[in-house]
Structure formats: structure tokens, C-alpha cells
Design a protein around this motif. Structure first.
Motif, PDB file in Angstrom:
ATOM      1  N   PHE A 164      46.315 -12.817 -29.772  1.00  0.00           N
ATOM      2  CA  PHE A 164      46.510 -12.426 -28.375  1.00  0.00           C
ATOM      3  C   PHE A 164      45.166 -12.238 -27.690  1.00  0.00           C
ATOM      4  CE2 PHE A 164      47.220  -8.840 -31.223  1.00  0.00           C
ATOM      5  CZ  PHE A 164      46.119  -8.069 -30.934  1.00  0.00           C
ATOM      6  N   GLY A 165      45.237 -12.068 -26.378  1.00  0.00           N
ATOM      7  CA  GLY A 165      44.027 -11.932 -25.561  1.00  0.00           C
ATOM      8  C   GLY A 165      43.351 -10.585 -25.721  1.00  0.00           C
ATOM      9  N   ASP A 166      42.294 -10.417 -24.964  1.00  0.00           N
ATOM     10  CA  ASP A 166      41.535  -9.167 -24.996  1.00  0.00           C
ATOM     11  C   ASP A 166      42.390  -8.020 -24.486  1.00  0.00           C
ATOM     12  OD1 ASP A 166      39.296 -10.478 -25.913  1.00  0.00           O
ATOM     13  OD2 ASP A 166      38.539 -10.858 -23.891  1.00  0.00           O
ATOM     14  N   GLU A 167      42.184  -6.858 -25.098  1.00  0.00           N
ATOM     15  CA  GLU A 167      42.903  -5.668 -24.669  1.00  0.00           C
ATOM     16  C   GLU A 167      42.491  -5.315 -23.244  1.00  0.00           C
ATOM     17  OE1 GLU A 167      43.636  -1.148 -26.258  1.00  0.00           O
ATOM     18  OE2 GLU A 167      43.181  -2.737 -27.681  1.00  0.00           O
ATOM     19  N   GLN A 168      43.454  -4.932 -22.459  1.00  0.00           N
ATOM     20  CA  GLN A 168      43.229  -4.609 -21.056  1.00  0.00           C
ATOM     21  C   GLN A 168      42.864  -3.133 -20.891  1.00  0.00           C
ATOM     22  OE1 GLN A 168      43.533  -7.126 -18.605  1.00  0.00           O
ATOM     23  NE2 GLN A 168      43.573  -8.320 -20.487  1.00  0.00           N
ATOM     24  N   GLY A 169      42.077  -2.833 -19.858  1.00  0.00           N
ATOM     25  CA  GLY A 169      41.759  -1.442 -19.531  1.00  0.00           C
ATOM     26  C   GLY A 169      42.993  -0.734 -18.987  1.00  0.00           C
ATOM     27  N   LEU A 170      43.035   0.571 -19.146  1.00  0.00           N
ATOM     28  CA  LEU A 170      44.211   1.340 -18.757  1.00  0.00           C
ATOM     29  C   LEU A 170      43.839   2.549 -17.914  1.00  0.00           C
ATOM     30  CD1 LEU A 170      46.030   1.481 -22.186  1.00  0.00           C
ATOM     31  CD2 LEU A 170      46.670   0.105 -20.224  1.00  0.00           C
ATOM     32  N   PRO A 171      44.735   2.929 -17.008  1.00  0.00           N
ATOM     33  CA  PRO A 171      44.536   4.195 -16.304  1.00  0.00           C
ATOM     34  C   PRO A 171      44.771   5.361 -17.270  1.00  0.00           C
ATOM     35  CG  PRO A 171      46.619   3.183 -15.644  1.00  0.00           C
ATOM     36  CD  PRO A 171      45.914   2.200 -16.545  1.00  0.00           C
ATOM     37  N   ASP A 173      46.663   7.875 -17.102  1.00  0.00           N
ATOM     38  CA  ASP A 173      48.044   8.344 -17.229  1.00  0.00           C
ATOM     39  C   ASP A 173      49.014   7.254 -17.717  1.00  0.00           C
ATOM     40  OD1 ASP A 173      47.916   6.784 -14.972  1.00  0.00           O
ATOM     41  OD2 ASP A 173      49.193   8.106 -13.766  1.00  0.00           O
ATOM     42  N   ALA A 174      48.495   6.212 -18.352  1.00  0.00           N
ATOM     43  CA  ALA A 174      49.332   5.101 -18.814  1.00  0.00           C
ATOM     44  C   ALA A 174      50.342   5.573 -19.863  1.00  0.00           C
ATOM     45  CB  ALA A 174      48.460   3.995 -19.379  1.00  0.00           C
ATOM     46  N   ASP A 175      51.574   5.072 -19.755  1.00  0.00           N
ATOM     47  CA  ASP A 175      52.618   5.438 -20.722  1.00  0.00           C
ATOM     48  C   ASP A 175      52.518   4.564 -21.977  1.00  0.00           C
ATOM     49  OD1 ASP A 175      53.646   2.968 -19.974  1.00  0.00           O
ATOM     50  OD2 ASP A 175      55.427   3.780 -19.006  1.00  0.00           O
ATOM     51  N   GLN A 177      54.502   2.236 -23.213  1.00  0.00           N
ATOM     52  CA  GLN A 177      54.747   0.807 -23.016  1.00  0.00           C
ATOM     53  C   GLN A 177      53.505   0.123 -22.461  1.00  0.00           C
ATOM     54  OE1 GLN A 177      58.468  -0.684 -21.286  1.00  0.00           O
ATOM     55  NE2 GLN A 177      57.266  -2.022 -19.952  1.00  0.00           N
ATOM     56  N   THR A 178      52.859   0.736 -21.499  1.00  0.00           N
ATOM     57  CA  THR A 178      51.654   0.163 -20.906  1.00  0.00           C
ATOM     58  C   THR A 178      50.557   0.027 -21.956  1.00  0.00           C
ATOM     59  OG1 THR A 178      52.257   1.093 -18.772  1.00  0.00           O
ATOM     60  CG2 THR A 178      49.949   0.446 -19.064  1.00  0.00           C
ATOM     61  N   HIS A 179      50.399   1.041 -22.812  1.00  0.00           N
ATOM     62  CA  HIS A 179      49.417   0.976 -23.894  1.00  0.00           C
ATOM     63  C   HIS A 179      49.726  -0.184 -24.842  1.00  0.00           C
ATOM     64  CE1 HIS A 179      46.701   4.434 -23.546  1.00  0.00           C
ATOM     65  NE2 HIS A 179      47.716   5.045 -22.945  1.00  0.00           N
ATOM     66  N   LEU A 180      50.996  -0.326 -25.210  1.00  0.00           N
ATOM     67  CA  LEU A 180      51.391  -1.390 -26.127  1.00  0.00           C
ATOM     68  C   LEU A 180      51.127  -2.766 -25.521  1.00  0.00           C
ATOM     69  CD1 LEU A 180      52.708  -2.280 -28.807  1.00  0.00           C
ATOM     70  CD2 LEU A 180      54.920  -2.181 -27.609  1.00  0.00           C
ATOM     71  N   LEU A 181      51.543  -2.947 -24.285  1.00  0.00           N
ATOM     72  CA  LEU A 181      51.343  -4.238 -23.630  1.00  0.00           C
ATOM     73  C   LEU A 181      49.855  -4.563 -23.486  1.00  0.00           C
ATOM     74  CD1 LEU A 181      54.134  -3.966 -20.942  1.00  0.00           C
ATOM     75  CD2 LEU A 181      54.120  -5.515 -22.913  1.00  0.00           C
ATOM     76  N   ALA A 182      49.062  -3.577 -23.129  1.00  0.00           N
ATOM     77  CA  ALA A 182      47.619  -3.790 -22.991  1.00  0.00           C
ATOM     78  C   ALA A 182      47.000  -4.155 -24.337  1.00  0.00           C
ATOM     79  CB  ALA A 182      46.959  -2.549 -22.410  1.00  0.00           C
ATOM     80  N   ALA A 183      47.470  -3.521 -25.411  1.00  0.00           N
ATOM     81  CA  ALA A 183      46.963  -3.831 -26.733  1.00  0.00           C
ATOM     82  C   ALA A 183      47.266  -5.279 -27.116  1.00  0.00           C
ATOM     83  CB  ALA A 183      47.554  -2.868 -27.777  1.00  0.00           C
ATOM     84  N   GLY A 185      47.162  -7.670 -25.033  1.00  0.00           N
ATOM     85  CA  GLY A 185      46.454  -8.533 -24.091  1.00  0.00           C
ATOM     86  C   GLY A 185      47.180  -8.748 -22.776  1.00  0.00           C
ATOM     87  N   ARG A 186      48.212  -7.966 -22.521  1.00  0.00           N
ATOM     88  CA  ARG A 186      48.960  -8.101 -21.269  1.00  0.00           C
ATOM     89  C   ARG A 186      48.364  -7.185 -20.212  1.00  0.00           C
ATOM     90  NH1 ARG A 186      50.567 -11.026 -25.009  1.00  0.00           N
ATOM     91  NH2 ARG A 186      52.625 -12.003 -24.995  1.00  0.00           N
ATOM     92  N   ASN A 187      48.558  -7.531 -18.955  1.00  0.00           N
ATOM     93  CA  ASN A 187      48.066  -6.719 -17.849  1.00  0.00           C
ATOM     94  C   ASN A 187      49.267  -6.209 -17.060  1.00  0.00           C
ATOM     95  OD1 ASN A 187      46.674  -5.502 -15.834  1.00  0.00           O
ATOM     96  ND2 ASN A 187      45.688  -7.352 -15.072  1.00  0.00           N
ATOM     97  N   PRO A 188      49.870  -5.122 -17.537  1.00  0.00           N
ATOM     98  CA  PRO A 188      51.089  -4.618 -16.865  1.00  0.00           C
ATOM     99  C   PRO A 188      50.785  -3.989 -15.536  1.00  0.00           C
ATOM    100  CG  PRO A 188      50.541  -3.257 -18.768  1.00  0.00           C
ATOM    101  CD  PRO A 188      49.528  -4.353 -18.710  1.00  0.00           C
TER     102      PRO A 188
END
Length: 188
Positions: A164-171, A173-175, A177-183, A185-188
Motif C-alpha cells: 500500500f501507499g505511504d501512511e497519511q497524516g492525521l488530525p 482527533d482522528a477516530d 477507522q481514520t487511523h486504520l485507513l491512513a495506515a 495509505g488511504r486519505n479519508p
């Protein structure tokens, strides 16, 4: 953690729910998986489902050959998905599936690990499909938690393999699901 067979079945159900929402004209829409449009993404999931009974029964990638290469959706992608999901679910619940040796392209793994990989793939692709078609993006929180728990241990292996792609940065207060998707390589 949820029984991995149940998690996989539930993830397939969620994917199927989103698949029922695909309208004519949406099959060519891009997905977060840059190599696939909606049809290509669905084709990938169906092909993975078709592999599951073969590999969980002990067959090797070489023995199966190119049986699931190319278009496995035919004229009715929904029907192809439903039939493939039914076969995959039957295979993961078959006696001995969790402890079977599964011969994957990169080596042998226990059936439980292979089923976990299938589960994670379908769960993440459920979000990909929803994002592409403008469907509901909220994934089952229990499945997200289960996938997150497994992925914490498997993350580096997947990253090194270039899955998968590079891990995305997160705010801040990310929940979960957002952490998992970012891990992944998704940009939720």
C-alpha cells in the motif's frame, strides 16, 4: 477479537451492501486504489474470493494457474460477487480451514492468517468502493477494531512488501477507522 471467519463474512456482507448501490455509469469511476476503477476493484475482490476455496483446500498458486486472471465478473458483477462470496465463506468455515497450510505466492501461511488477510483486504476495499460511488463510508466499528488490532502487528511486513501507499497524516482527533485507513495509505 472477533472470530476471523465471522469477521470475513461480515466484511463481505458490507462490501456487498455497497456493491448493490453501484449505479449504471459508476463502473468506470476512479477509486482510492489508483490502479482500479470501480469495476477493477470489484473484479479484484471477486478474484480473491475465488482463490479462497482453492488455497484453503491445499492447492498451490501454480496448480490453480491463471484460472482467475482477467475479467471474472462477466455480464453480471453482482451475481459474480455473490457466488464468489458464498464459496469463500463456505471455504473459511470448512473443517480445518483455520489450521490448514495455505500456499500463497510469497510462501506458506496458516489458514487463519490467510483468512485474516482476506478479511482486511475486503474491509479496506469496502471503504474504497463506498468512496468511489459516494456510498456510506462508515465501516462496522467492531470490524475496524479487529482489523486494527491485527494490523498493528503486521504493518511493517506489509509496508516492506509495498502492498500500500505511504501512511497519511492525521488530525489529533482522528477516530480508529481514520487511523486504520491512513495506515493503509488511504486519505479519508
Amino acid at each position: 477479537m472477533i472470530d476471523i471467519r465471522d469477521a470475513y463474512r461480515r466484511a463481505l456482507d458490507g462490501f456487498g451492501d455497497r456493491l448493490h448501490l453501484v449505479r449504471r455509469g459508476q463502473w468506470e469511476l476512479p477509486t482510492p486504489c489508483v490502479d482500479w476503477d470501480v469495476r477493477g476493484l470489484v473484479n479484484h475482490v471477486v478474484a480473491e474470493n475465488l482463490w479462497a476455496p482453492e488455497l484453503l483446500s491445499g492447492r498451490t498458486v501454480a496448480e490453480v494457474g491463471d484460472a482467475f486472471e482477467g475479467d471474472v465478473l462477466g455480464d453480471d458483477p453482482l451475481k459474480a460477487f455473490e457466488a464468489s462470496a458464498q464459496g469463500a465463506v463456505q471455504a473459511v468455515y470448512a473443517e480445518g480451514a483455520l489450521t490448514s497450510v495455505t500456499h500463497l505466492s510469497f510462501g506458506d501461511v496458516q489458514g487463519e492468517e490467510y483468512i485474516t488477510e482476506l478479511f482486511a483486504d475486503v474491509l479496506i476495499h469496502t471503504w474504497d468502493l463506498a468512496r468511489a460511488i459516494g456510498g456510506p463510508e462508515r465501516l462496522d466499528p467492531a470490524l475496524v477494531a479487529s482489523c486494527s488490532e491485527w494490523f498493528e502487528k503486521a504493518r511493517e511486513d506489509y509496508r516492506e512488501a509495498g502492498v500500500f501507499g505511504d501512511e497519511q497524516g492525521l488530525p489529533a482527533d482522528a477516530d480508529q477507522q481514520t487511523h486504520l485507513l491512513a495506515a493503509w495509505g488511504r486519505n479519508p
